[in-house]
Enzyme design. Structure first.
Site, PDB file in Angstrom:
ATOM      1  N   LYS A   1       3.525 -24.662  22.093  1.00 41.98           N
ATOM      2  CA  LYS A   1       4.594 -23.511  22.278  1.00 41.98           C
ATOM      3  C   LYS A   1       5.089 -23.580  23.726  1.00 41.98           C
ATOM      4  O   LYS A   1       4.862 -24.253  24.531  1.00 41.98           O
ATOM      5  CB  LYS A   1       4.014 -22.068  22.086  1.00 41.98           C
ATOM      6  CG  LYS A   1       3.236 -22.043  20.909  1.00 41.98           C
ATOM      7  CD  LYS A   1       4.088 -21.350  19.647  1.00 41.98           C
ATOM      8  CE  LYS A   1       3.207 -21.100  18.598  1.00 41.98           C
ATOM      9  NZ  LYS A   1       3.852 -21.159  17.203  1.00 41.98           N
TER      10      LYS A   1
ATOM     11  N   HIS B   1      -0.674 -27.915   9.497  1.00 35.45           N
ATOM     12  CA  HIS B   1       0.646 -28.376   9.537  1.00 35.45           C
ATOM     13  C   HIS B   1       0.424 -30.032   9.862  1.00 35.45           C
ATOM     14  O   HIS B   1       0.769 -30.936   9.369  1.00 35.45           O
ATOM     15  CB  HIS B   1       1.609 -27.924  10.300  1.00 35.45           C
ATOM     16  CG  HIS B   1       1.801 -26.342   9.849  1.00 35.45           C
ATOM     17  ND1 HIS B   1       1.788 -25.784   8.579  1.00 35.45           N
ATOM     18  CD2 HIS B   1       2.142 -25.205  10.576  1.00 35.45           C
ATOM     19  CE1 HIS B   1       2.142 -24.525   8.685  1.00 35.45           C
ATOM     20  NE2 HIS B   1       2.168 -24.228   9.738  1.00 35.45           N
TER      21      HIS B   1
ATOM     22  N   GLU C   1       7.299 -27.082  19.825  1.00 37.60           N
ATOM     23  CA  GLU C   1       8.178 -25.703  19.601  1.00 37.60           C
ATOM     24  C   GLU C   1       8.518 -25.094  20.774  1.00 37.60           C
ATOM     25  O   GLU C   1       8.135 -25.122  21.958  1.00 37.60           O
ATOM     26  CB  GLU C   1       7.374 -24.599  18.892  1.00 37.60           C
ATOM     27  CG  GLU C   1       6.592 -25.079  17.555  1.00 37.60           C
ATOM     28  CD  GLU C   1       6.059 -23.900  16.976  1.00 37.60           C
ATOM     29  OE1 GLU C   1       6.732 -23.011  16.147  1.00 37.60           O
ATOM     30  OE2 GLU C   1       4.931 -23.718  17.018  1.00 37.60           O
TER      31      GLU C   1
ATOM     32  N   LYS D   1       9.032 -29.166   3.305  1.00 38.77           N
ATOM     33  CA  LYS D   1      10.125 -29.704   3.857  1.00 38.77           C
ATOM     34  C   LYS D   1      10.174 -31.021   3.298  1.00 38.77           C
ATOM     35  O   LYS D   1       9.424 -31.946   2.994  1.00 38.77           O
ATOM     36  CB  LYS D   1       9.557 -30.013   5.472  1.00 38.77           C
ATOM     37  CG  LYS D   1       9.240 -28.567   6.151  1.00 38.77           C
ATOM     38  CD  LYS D   1       9.000 -28.820   7.427  1.00 38.77           C
ATOM     39  CE  LYS D   1       8.478 -27.528   8.249  1.00 38.77           C
ATOM     40  NZ  LYS D   1       9.450 -26.892   8.832  1.00 38.77           N
TER      41      LYS D   1
ATOM     42  N   ASP E   1      -3.771 -22.473  14.383  1.00 40.36           N
ATOM     43  CA  ASP E   1      -2.439 -21.998  13.760  1.00 40.36           C
ATOM     44  C   ASP E   1      -1.705 -23.291  13.329  1.00 40.36           C
ATOM     45  O   ASP E   1      -0.898 -23.130  12.390  1.00 40.36           O
ATOM     46  CB  ASP E   1      -1.736 -21.463  14.862  1.00 40.36           C
ATOM     47  CG  ASP E   1      -0.426 -20.655  14.507  1.00 40.36           C
ATOM     48  OD1 ASP E   1      -0.263 -20.119  13.521  1.00 40.36           O
ATOM     49  OD2 ASP E   1       0.454 -21.009  15.098  1.00 40.36           O
TER      50      ASP E   1
ATOM     51  N   LYS F   1      -1.443 -19.475   4.354  1.00 38.45           N
ATOM     52  CA  LYS F   1      -2.149 -19.495   5.392  1.00 38.45           C
ATOM     53  C   LYS F   1      -2.519 -18.644   6.170  1.00 38.45           C
ATOM     54  O   LYS F   1      -1.665 -17.631   6.278  1.00 38.45           O
ATOM     55  CB  LYS F   1      -1.625 -21.064   6.072  1.00 38.45           C
ATOM     56  CG  LYS F   1      -0.935 -20.568   7.499  1.00 38.45           C
ATOM     57  CD  LYS F   1      -0.498 -21.684   8.138  1.00 38.45           C
ATOM     58  CE  LYS F   1      -0.787 -21.846   9.616  1.00 38.45           C
ATOM     59  NZ  LYS F   1       0.077 -20.732  10.263  1.00 38.45           N
TER      60      LYS F   1
ATOM     61  N   ARG G   1       0.671  -1.064   0.006  1.00 35.45           N
ATOM     62  CA  ARG G   1       0.086  -0.257   0.062  1.00 35.45           C
ATOM     63  C   ARG G   1       0.684   1.311  -0.022  1.00 35.45           C
ATOM     64  O   ARG G   1       0.611   2.403  -0.680  1.00 35.45           O
ATOM     65  CB  ARG G   1      -0.819  -0.073   1.339  1.00 35.45           C
ATOM     66  CG  ARG G   1      -2.288  -0.837   0.775  1.00 35.45           C
ATOM     67  CD  ARG G   1      -3.268  -0.499   1.959  1.00 35.45           C
ATOM     68  NE  ARG G   1      -2.717  -1.085   3.178  1.00 35.45           N
ATOM     69  CZ  ARG G   1      -3.621  -1.511   4.139  1.00 35.45           C
ATOM     70  NH1 ARG G   1      -4.860  -1.366   3.765  1.00 35.45           N
ATOM     71  NH2 ARG G   1      -3.158  -2.145   5.122  1.00 35.45           N
TER      72      ARG G   1
HETATM   73  C1  BG6 Z   1       3.816 -21.227  11.417  1.00 34.49           C
HETATM   74  C2  BG6 Z   1       2.701 -20.686  12.631  1.00 34.49           C
HETATM   75  O1  BG6 Z   1       2.603 -21.341  10.318  1.00 34.49           O
HETATM   76  O2  BG6 Z   1       4.345 -22.357  11.451  1.00 34.49           O
HETATM   77  C3  BG6 Z   1       3.657 -20.571  13.670  1.00 34.49           C
HETATM   78  O3  BG6 Z   1       2.039 -19.788  12.318  1.00 34.49           O
HETATM   79  C4  BG6 Z   1       4.927 -21.619  13.897  1.00 34.49           C
HETATM   80  O4  BG6 Z   1       3.045 -20.465  14.908  1.00 34.49           O
HETATM   81  C5  BG6 Z   1       5.359 -22.082  12.515  1.00 34.49           C
HETATM   82  O5  BG6 Z   1       5.741 -21.398  14.721  1.00 34.49           O
HETATM   83  C6  BG6 Z   1       6.002 -23.497  12.599  1.00 34.49           C
HETATM   84  O6  BG6 Z   1       6.899 -23.637  11.492  1.00 34.49           O
HETATM   85  P1  BG6 Z   1       8.395 -24.558  11.413  1.00 34.49           P
HETATM   86  O7  BG6 Z   1       8.325 -24.661  10.079  1.00 34.49           O
HETATM   87  O8  BG6 Z   1       9.323 -23.538  12.271  1.00 34.49           O
HETATM   88  O9  BG6 Z   1       7.811 -25.651  12.193  1.00 34.49           O
END
Ligand code: BG6
Length: 499
Positions: free
Chosen positions: A357, A261, A237, A203, A256, A169, A66
């Site tokens: 997390k 994923h 994570e 991946k 998320d 996403k 923008r």
């Molecule tokens: C993202 C999420 O899509 O994937 C994040 O929004 C997450 O919250 C991330 O940390 C994890 O991706 P990767 O590749 O680091 O496992």
């Protein structure tokens, strides 16, 4: 030209294979052209592709945002700074920055998209061939709809060559919003033009899962309820929410991570053998898995939220202490669940999904727990008797481990568990970032690693009821493996989480 010096040369891998650029020259039109994703993922991926000679010659990048104060010159300076900060060398002769361009466009101003159409046509006329376009929406989800509508109205949904729409996403935040977004996409684009991104599909180990399953008769013949006791899919994570509360407060771990994923890992692990190694066949089989999952029972799901904790004497904040989180927020940062896939192959085999997390360390893995032999003939050393476990490690240590039983030396027919291992450094010096792989597939026009409309909806259909039934999350100390209730979920069927 992005790849002025070495376009077309390709990349020689350790195993002798040479990767060559595939696909036609194109214009990468990146909406969110100065955003986080562009800065951290797309720009460096384009750079590395150029470095390895894997971008089609004469390709151009047009950043769209923008900000009206930017122009080509300032955009190039911004890009050079972003690359330098990542340790890349924007002055490398392979990176010709005059192929970077900028155009301001505001989704609230449809006339900006007419100007954009002219700009793209001018770039194509000058350098990038006959009208091949990647329209990449690296945008916050609220901007998807207006931008897609404007693209359609400005006639940017078709060209003299190919036009591909890439959507990041999250694709919708529940079933209705995903259906509405799919309907808008399909008003202007054919499904064959649409590339919905889930970066997990980029991946290497995720793709290797298909090769491993369908390239090895040994494993595929044992990949069923007769031989497998349970399957765990875990994405732990170490990172916390940090400064992302603005996004995360409206999202939570189920939306998320699980809906996208983990579900991709689930469908690739559980799908049937596709009729062919082609996008349509593979995506069809993935949707079938989702349609076979039984509705998830309330007692089969655990939500958690990290509270203050410690890792190696370092104090970690709780979710409620993170900046921007509302007091008494109920947003979950952890989910564990048990799924039942009701089909011929998997009836009776529990699939456990877990993500969180602020856990002790980063560990993404799929664990296939095989059944014990029906009769225990031998004594064992160690805790678990006679089980083969296949662990597919996605990160940080990409590769596979298979445990098996051997005779303990000296002892008369006592068994102990040993490990066979595969790690990527054995066959390559460097692994690609998922985005490089995905960008290459988009240019090649192969949708195998992208999510089909039916898949997004089938996935939301499964999880959306849980959104409505979310209970108060259990607290777990930051730096731990999640709430005790998640362990109980496993114990109910006699297992435990492996990390
Ligand atoms: C993202 C999420 O899509 O994937 C994040 O929004 C997450 O919250 C991330 O940390 C994890 O991706 P990767 O590749 O680091 O496992």
């Amino acid at each position: 030209m992005l790849t002025a010096a070495i376009a077309g040369r390709g990349q020689k891998l350790k195993n002798g294979i040479v990767r060559k650029p595939q696909g036609d020259p194109c214009v990468f039109v990146i909406f969110g052209g100065t955003g986080d994703l562009m800065q951290k993922k797309l720009l460096p991926s384009l750079f590395r592709m150029a470095q390895h000679g894997l971008l089609p010659r004469n390709s151009q990048v047009l950043g769209v945002a923008r900000d009206r104060s930017l122009d080509d010159h300032k955009f190039r300076a911004w890009a050079a700074k972003a690359l330098t900060e990542l340790g890349l060398t924007p002055h490398d002769p392979v990176w010709c920055d005059t192929c970077l361009h900028y155009q301001a466009a505001d989704p609230a101003r449809p006339e900006d998209f007419d100007a954009l159409a002219k700009r793209i046509a001018a770039l194509e006329g000058k350098r990038a061939g006959k009208g091949n376009r990647v329209l990449y929406l690296a945008l916050p989800p609220l901007a998807f709809e207006p931008v897609i509508q404007n693209l359609g109205k400005a006639g940017l949904n078709k060209s003299g060559g190919w036009t591909r729409l890439v959507v990041e996403k999250p694709f919708g935040h529940d079933l209705e919003s995903a259906q509405r977004l799919n309907a808008i996409v399909h008003t202007h684009f054919d499904e064959s033009q649409v590339y919905r991104i889930d970066h997990y599909l980029g991946k290497e180990t995720v793709q290797n899962l298909l090769a491993f399953r369908f390239g090895n008769a040994l494993f595929e013949s044992a990949w069923n309820r007769d031989h497998i006791k349970s399957v765990q899919i875990s994405v732990a994570e170490q990172t916390s929410i940090g400064t992302r509360a603005g996004y995360y407060e409206n999202t939570g771990a189920l939306r998320d991570m699980v809906q996208n994923h983990l579900t991709q890992l689930l469908t690739l692990t559980a799908m049937e053998v596709p009729a062919a190694f082609a996008a349509d066949s593979i995506r069809f089989e993935k949707v079938k898995v989702l349609r076979s999952v039984a509705p998830i029972k309330r007692e089969a799901i655990v939500f958690g939220q990290y509270s203050p904790g410690r890792v190696e004497r370092k104090k970690l904040p709780g979710y409620l202490q993170e900046p921007g989180v509302v007091p008494r927020s109920r947003t979950e940062t952890f989910v564990a669940m048990r799924l039942e896939i009701q089909n011929w192959r998997w009836q009776g085999v529990p699939f456990y999904l877990r993500t969180g997390k602020s856990m002790p360390r980063r560990s993404t893995r799929i664990v296939i727990d095989f059944r014990k032999p029906p009769v225990a003939l031998f004594r064992t050393v160690g805790r678990r008797p006679h089980r083969n476990i296949l662990a597919i490690n996605l990160q940080p240590d990409q590769g596979f481990d298979l445990t098996f039983e051997v005779k303990s030396p000296g002892d008369r027919f006592t068994l102990q568990t040993e490990r066979m291992q595969f790690r990527y450094p054995a066959i390559t010096d460097s692994l690609w970032d998922g985005y490089e792989t995905l960008l290459m597939e988009i240019v090649r026009g192969d949708q195998t690693l992208f999510v089909h409309a039916d898949e997004t909806e089938a996935s939301w259909r499964l999880y959306a009821p849980l959104l409505r039934r979310r209970s108060m999350p259990y607290p777990y100390a930051a730096g731990s493996w999640g709430p005790e209730a998640a362990n109980k979920l496993m114990e109910a069927t006699g297992g435990e989480w492996t990390t």
